[in-house]
Motif scaffolding. Structure first.
Motif, PDB file in Angstrom:
ATOM      1  N   LEU A   1      44.122   6.830  38.770  1.00  0.00           N
ATOM      2  CA  LEU A   1      44.021   8.077  38.255  1.00  0.00           C
ATOM      3  C   LEU A   1      42.020   8.014  37.606  1.00  0.00           C
ATOM      4  O   LEU A   1      41.433   8.752  37.401  1.00  0.00           O
ATOM      5  N   GLY A   2      41.351   6.821  37.366  1.00  0.00           N
ATOM      6  CA  GLY A   2      40.515   6.018  36.681  1.00  0.00           C
ATOM      7  C   GLY A   2      39.129   6.627  37.845  1.00  0.00           C
ATOM      8  O   GLY A   2      38.363   6.868  37.550  1.00  0.00           O
ATOM      9  N   PHE A   3      39.856   6.012  38.951  1.00  0.00           N
ATOM     10  CA  PHE A   3      38.980   6.196  40.188  1.00  0.00           C
ATOM     11  C   PHE A   3      39.250   7.601  40.408  1.00  0.00           C
ATOM     12  O   PHE A   3      37.399   8.035  41.323  1.00  0.00           O
ATOM     13  N   CYS A   4      40.627   8.390  40.508  1.00  0.00           N
ATOM     14  CA  CYS A   4      39.483   9.897  40.647  1.00  0.00           C
ATOM     15  C   CYS A   4      39.074  10.261  40.120  1.00  0.00           C
ATOM     16  O   CYS A   4      38.439  11.060  40.443  1.00  0.00           O
ATOM     17  N   LYS A   5      38.781  10.110  38.955  1.00  0.00           N
ATOM     18  CA  LYS A   5      38.132  10.412  38.246  1.00  0.00           C
ATOM     19  C   LYS A   5      36.662  10.448  38.455  1.00  0.00           C
ATOM     20  O   LYS A   5      35.779  11.371  38.097  1.00  0.00           O
ATOM     21  N   ARG A   6      36.478   9.325  38.285  1.00  0.00           N
ATOM     22  CA  ARG A   6      34.793   8.759  38.904  1.00  0.00           C
ATOM     23  C   ARG A   6      34.815   9.202  40.433  1.00  0.00           C
ATOM     24  O   ARG A   6      33.334   9.783  40.146  1.00  0.00           O
TER      25      ARG A   6
ATOM     26  N   SER B   1      29.885   4.609  45.521  1.00  0.00           N
ATOM     27  CA  SER B   1      29.300   5.571  44.241  1.00  0.00           C
ATOM     28  C   SER B   1      30.126   5.394  42.734  1.00  0.00           C
ATOM     29  O   SER B   1      29.574   4.207  41.919  1.00  0.00           O
ATOM     30  N   VAL B   2      31.228   5.497  43.788  1.00  0.00           N
ATOM     31  CA  VAL B   2      32.302   4.485  42.236  1.00  0.00           C
ATOM     32  C   VAL B   2      32.442   3.420  42.399  1.00  0.00           C
ATOM     33  O   VAL B   2      32.590   2.791  41.467  1.00  0.00           O
ATOM     34  N   VAL B   3      32.371   2.953  43.255  1.00  0.00           N
ATOM     35  CA  VAL B   3      32.409   1.049  43.119  1.00  0.00           C
ATOM     36  C   VAL B   3      30.813   0.245  42.220  1.00  0.00           C
ATOM     37  O   VAL B   3      31.289  -0.414  41.673  1.00  0.00           O
ATOM     38  N   ILE B   4      29.975   1.189  42.790  1.00  0.00           N
ATOM     39  CA  ILE B   4      28.768   1.024  42.073  1.00  0.00           C
ATOM     40  C   ILE B   4      29.086   1.101  40.324  1.00  0.00           C
ATOM     41  O   ILE B   4      28.239   0.338  39.743  1.00  0.00           O
ATOM     42  N   GLU B   5      29.857   2.152  39.964  1.00  0.00           N
ATOM     43  CA  GLU B   5      29.700   2.938  38.716  1.00  0.00           C
ATOM     44  C   GLU B   5      31.095   0.901  38.413  1.00  0.00           C
ATOM     45  O   GLU B   5      30.675   0.929  36.594  1.00  0.00           O
ATOM     46  N   TYR B   6      31.577   1.200  38.950  1.00  0.00           N
ATOM     47  CA  TYR B   6      32.685   0.114  37.870  1.00  0.00           C
ATOM     48  C   TYR B   6      31.967  -1.313  37.957  1.00  0.00           C
ATOM     49  O   TYR B   6      32.217  -2.009  37.312  1.00  0.00           O
ATOM     50  N   GLU B   7      31.007  -1.753  38.731  1.00  0.00           N
ATOM     51  CA  GLU B   7      30.588  -3.050  39.164  1.00  0.00           C
ATOM     52  C   GLU B   7      29.100  -2.740  38.001  1.00  0.00           C
ATOM     53  O   GLU B   7      28.451  -4.509  37.378  1.00  0.00           O
TER      54      GLU B   7
ATOM     55  N   GLU C   1      55.189  13.446  17.054  1.00  0.00           N
ATOM     56  CA  GLU C   1      54.717  12.317  17.554  1.00  0.00           C
ATOM     57  C   GLU C   1      53.421  12.763  18.509  1.00  0.00           C
ATOM     58  O   GLU C   1      53.593  13.909  18.717  1.00  0.00           O
ATOM     59  N   ASN C   2      52.370  12.347  17.960  1.00  0.00           N
ATOM     60  CA  ASN C   2      51.081  12.640  19.485  1.00  0.00           C
ATOM     61  C   ASN C   2      50.649  12.649  20.760  1.00  0.00           C
ATOM     62  O   ASN C   2      51.020  10.993  21.051  1.00  0.00           O
ATOM     63  N   VAL C   3      50.878  13.219  21.884  1.00  0.00           N
ATOM     64  CA  VAL C   3      51.408  13.030  23.032  1.00  0.00           C
ATOM     65  C   VAL C   3      50.083  13.009  23.629  1.00  0.00           C
ATOM     66  O   VAL C   3      49.613  14.466  23.706  1.00  0.00           O
ATOM     67  N   ASP C   4      49.602  12.259  24.774  1.00  0.00           N
ATOM     68  CA  ASP C   4      48.622  12.148  25.666  1.00  0.00           C
ATOM     69  C   ASP C   4      48.548  13.336  26.548  1.00  0.00           C
ATOM     70  O   ASP C   4      49.708  13.169  27.162  1.00  0.00           O
ATOM     71  N   ASN C   5      47.715  14.437  26.893  1.00  0.00           N
ATOM     72  CA  ASN C   5      47.983  15.420  27.418  1.00  0.00           C
ATOM     73  C   ASN C   5      48.290  15.291  29.285  1.00  0.00           C
ATOM     74  O   ASN C   5      48.122  15.839  29.494  1.00  0.00           O
ATOM     75  N   ASN C   6      47.231  13.142  28.916  1.00  0.00           N
ATOM     76  CA  ASN C   6      47.203  12.706  30.570  1.00  0.00           C
ATOM     77  C   ASN C   6      48.697  12.720  31.041  1.00  0.00           C
ATOM     78  O   ASN C   6      48.533  12.233  32.251  1.00  0.00           O
ATOM     79  N   GLN C   7      50.038  12.490  30.300  1.00  0.00           N
ATOM     80  CA  GLN C   7      51.151  12.039  30.276  1.00  0.00           C
ATOM     81  C   GLN C   7      51.818  12.322  31.060  1.00  0.00           C
ATOM     82  O   GLN C   7      51.961  14.170  30.492  1.00  0.00           O
TER      83      GLN C   7
ATOM     84  N   VAL D   1      51.920  17.942  46.940  1.00  0.00           N
ATOM     85  CA  VAL D   1      51.657  17.116  47.491  1.00  0.00           C
ATOM     86  C   VAL D   1      52.461  15.922  46.481  1.00  0.00           C
ATOM     87  O   VAL D   1      53.041  16.164  45.752  1.00  0.00           O
ATOM     88  N   GLU D   2      51.988  14.722  47.121  1.00  0.00           N
ATOM     89  CA  GLU D   2      52.807  13.810  46.392  1.00  0.00           C
ATOM     90  C   GLU D   2      52.587  12.918  44.852  1.00  0.00           C
ATOM     91  O   GLU D   2      53.602  13.015  44.634  1.00  0.00           O
ATOM     92  N   GLY D   3      51.250  13.142  44.410  1.00  0.00           N
ATOM     93  CA  GLY D   3      51.375  12.849  43.325  1.00  0.00           C
ATOM     94  C   GLY D   3      49.594  13.767  42.712  1.00  0.00           C
ATOM     95  O   GLY D   3      49.250  14.549  43.090  1.00  0.00           O
ATOM     96  N   ILE D   4      49.257  13.362  41.087  1.00  0.00           N
ATOM     97  CA  ILE D   4      48.413  13.461  40.604  1.00  0.00           C
ATOM     98  C   ILE D   4      46.875  13.839  41.580  1.00  0.00           C
ATOM     99  O   ILE D   4      46.162  15.022  41.521  1.00  0.00           O
ATOM    100  N   THR D   5      46.701  12.532  41.355  1.00  0.00           N
ATOM    101  CA  THR D   5      45.640  12.528  42.614  1.00  0.00           C
ATOM    102  C   THR D   5      45.475  13.032  43.463  1.00  0.00           C
ATOM    103  O   THR D   5      44.122  13.165  43.815  1.00  0.00           O
ATOM    104  N   ASP D   6      45.716  13.475  44.409  1.00  0.00           N
ATOM    105  CA  ASP D   6      46.206  13.827  45.562  1.00  0.00           C
ATOM    106  C   ASP D   6      45.580  15.269  45.247  1.00  0.00           C
ATOM    107  O   ASP D   6      45.015  16.244  46.187  1.00  0.00           O
TER     108      ASP D   6
END
Length: 619
Positions: free
Chosen positions: A561-566, A502-508, A361-367, A390-395
């Motif tokens: 995760l998406g917010f963090c990458k941006r 900047s992140v919100v502008i990118e989303y919008e 099985e192919n596994v997404d390496n971000n999982q 830290v609490e999680g990956i985005t931290d």
């Protein structure tokens, strides 16, 4: 070289391996430059890799093949239109009928070491690109053809050699005859009946390979010089390194800086292993497919990272490797274009003498769940002097970026602190913090004692308003300065207003709404607010254009995760190209400007983390 998207598997694989739908495994999809095979012992990883290794020429599908074919079709149509416009039915020997038929030769499959499927098309456009004429329309044909020739060159993979590096490897000679017993045993055990035997490199053949290159042409000699410079930087802290094939001893001796020459097998096991793993990939003048068993053997986690990054940087080779290293797998989260494939054995009935099937099985390496496939905990934290919990990956991602930015503001820091060498981030997973004991005197066998698990730790937790007040107070009383309570609701709230804007502008932003309007706001407006709620209710001016919601039920960010990458792109927007134009002092000033753009309370947190790491890693 074009990236391979799909590898079509030989019949020898299809009989024993299945996909997750329990159908014969006919292909590996989502292939990358580096491909990692994981699974429990006896799950079929090494057998699978050996079957691939003895395959002489794979059928493959390259990435963007549909785009390439459309580009070729468009080019043919343009040339036919030019023929029609100037009233000539053909140029040279290629008439409109021939060019129309040429479209039928476009393919979706290619091969790893031949390119016959595209060869006819390449020959036609190569000929047209060299056609000489004084007419402007015919010059346009020449320019169109030149572009297609360049595209087709990128499809020529020419992966002409399979090289297998087994676990049975080393640089120490086994007898005075200096025979490569490891290679002999590998070929006998794994490839005895193979029609196409791979090249096997165990390290014992290093003397022969090195001698061959040094006595070869200028290109080969140049490769050895470059390799010596590479290992000087990567393995020997910049000291000059010379590899010498001793004719008298029939071994490789090494000269490091001002040290006496000595046999290479007297170096540490980790350095020997790193040389075995990097020598042929670096010096090979051919494009190769490397099949490597457990590259992590004898390697410190920081060296595993260097090896993986080195493989990823080599665009002309393709790599497959098996691993049992949770650390190696964890590193893939930080490196793009790495594919992970999980293996497990499948027994479908209780009948005796059943032939097992293996499921791939192919596994997404971000999982993060991919770590669980190994059945081990992240022991990399045992090998550093400081850990930041830290609490999680985005931290981890935010704090890492800010910490690295701060360290780049320091003039000649001593020591130069590196992740996985001097410190490591560890994710405790939010509520799972209750499963760990950060108190040396606490005696509870049900809890995992952090002191026994890893190096000296500093704990970073969210502020979370008044919730979990008792637990925070207990941690504060026990840990003192080794506890950091974020000065804001959670890690996303530590971002400066300009980054959030900047992140919100990118989303919008969209074709329908190219210039979204955003309200002005200050850090104190959202410091202790639920950020998802705040964006929805106060940041966006007018109608929200993003299809999904910014806030989860709790009021926090939905797509963390998406917010963090941006956000990371705006925390430090400096590119390598921009930095290359600046001298050291200018780079420090630019990083200082970016660091000072963070909220003051965020800066203080980063400086505290740095001081904690530096204290535990004195120069």
């Amino acid at each position: 070289m074009q990236q391979i998207e799909t590898l079509y598997l030989p019949d020898s694989v299809k009989s024993s391996y299945q996909n997750v739908e329990n159908q014969p495994l006919t292909q590996l999809d989502s292939l990358s430059r580096v491909n990692i095979l994981v699974g429990a012992n006896n799950s079929g990883k090494s057998r699978f890799m050996c079957l691939l290794t003895e395959t002489a020429n794979f059928s493959i599908r390259i990435r963007d093949v549909d785009f390439i074919n459309r580009t070729i079709e468009n080019a043919i149509d343009k040339i036919i239109n030019i023929y029609t416009f100037i009233g000539h039915p053909q140029i040279s020997r290629y008439d409109t009928s021939f060019l129309t038929q040429l479209k039928s030769k476009l393919i979706t499959k290619n091969n790893t070491n031949t390119n016959n499927n595209y060869q006819n098309i390449f020959d036609v456009f190569n000929h047209l690109s060299e056609y000489k004429s004084i007419y402007e329309q015919l010059k346009e044909i020449k320019n169109i053809s030149k572009e297609i020739v360049e595209i087709l060159k990128s499809t020529q993979l020419n992966l002409t050699k399979n090289i297998y590096i087994p676990t049975l490897r080393g640089l120490r000679p086994l007898n005075n005859a200096y025979n490569d017993f490891y290679k002999q045993q590998t070929l006998e055990s794994y490839f005895k009946d193979a029609e196409h035997k791979p090249e096997v490199f165990t390290g014992l053949g290093l003397y022969t390979e090195l001698r061959s290159y040094l006595l070869g042409d200028n290109a080969k000699r140049k490769k050895i010089k470059e390799y010596q410079e590479f290992i000087s930087r990567s393995l020997f802290e910049g000291q000059e390194v010379t590899l010498i094939p001793s004719e008298e001893q029939k071994i490789v001796v090494v000269k490091i800086g001002n040290e006496l020459e000595r046999p290479i097998h007297e170096l540490g096991d980790g350095i020997q292993s790193a040389i075995i793993l990097t020598f042929l990939p670096f010096v090979s003048l051919e494009n190769c497919i490397f099949f490597i068993e457990e590259p992590e053997l004898f390697l410190h986690p920081s060296m595993q990272r260097k090896i993986l990054e080195f493989y990823h940087s080599l665009g002309r080779h393709l790599f497959f490797m098996t691993t049992h290293s949770n650390h190696l797998l964890d590193i893939t989260i930080d490196i793009p274009e790495i594919s992970i494939y999980s293996f497990r054995k499948s027994i479908t009935s209780s009948d005796d003498d059943q032939t097992p099937q293996f499921v791939v099985e192919n596994v997404d390496n971000n999982q993060s769940s991919s770590l669980e496939l190994l059945g081990v905990r992240n022991s990399s934290v045992l090998l550093v002097n400081a850990t930041i919990w830290v609490e999680g990956i985005t931290d981890r991602w935010y704090l890492r970026e800010m910490l690295q930015m701060y360290m780049k503001t320091l003039p000649n820091p001593k020591p130069k602190l590196e992740e996985d060498i001097h410190y490591a981030f560890v994710e405790y997973g939010g509520g799972n913090i209750t499963n760990f004991s950060f108190f040396e005197e606490q005696d509870n066998e049900k809890l995992i004692n952090i002191k026994n698990l890893c190096a000296k730790a500093i704990l970073v937790i969210d502020h979370d308003g008044e919730s979990k007040k008792n637990r925070k107070q207990q941690l504060k009383d026990k840990l003192g300065t080794d506890l950091i309570i974020l000065p804001c609701r959670e890690i996303e709230n530590s971002l400066p207003p300009e980054v959030i804007r900047s992140v919100v502008i990118e989303y919008e932003t969209s074709t329908q709404k190219p210039n979204p309007e955003i309200n002005s706001f200050a850090y104190t407006d959202y410091q202790n607010e639920s950020l998802g709620d705040f964006i929805e209710n106060y940041v966006i001016k007018g109608e929200k254009h993003r299809r999904g919601s910014y806030k989860a039920d709790s009021g926090t960010i939905t797509d963390k995760l998406g917010f963090c990458k941006r956000a990371l792109k705006y925390i430090n927007p400096l590119t390598d190209a921009e930095l290359a134009k600046l001298d050291t002092e200018e780079r420090q000033l630019r990083h200082l400007e970016l660091f000072k753009a963070l909220p003051e309370s965020t800066q203080q947190i980063i400086i505290k983390i740095y001081d904690f790491i530096a204290k535990l890693n004195p120069s």
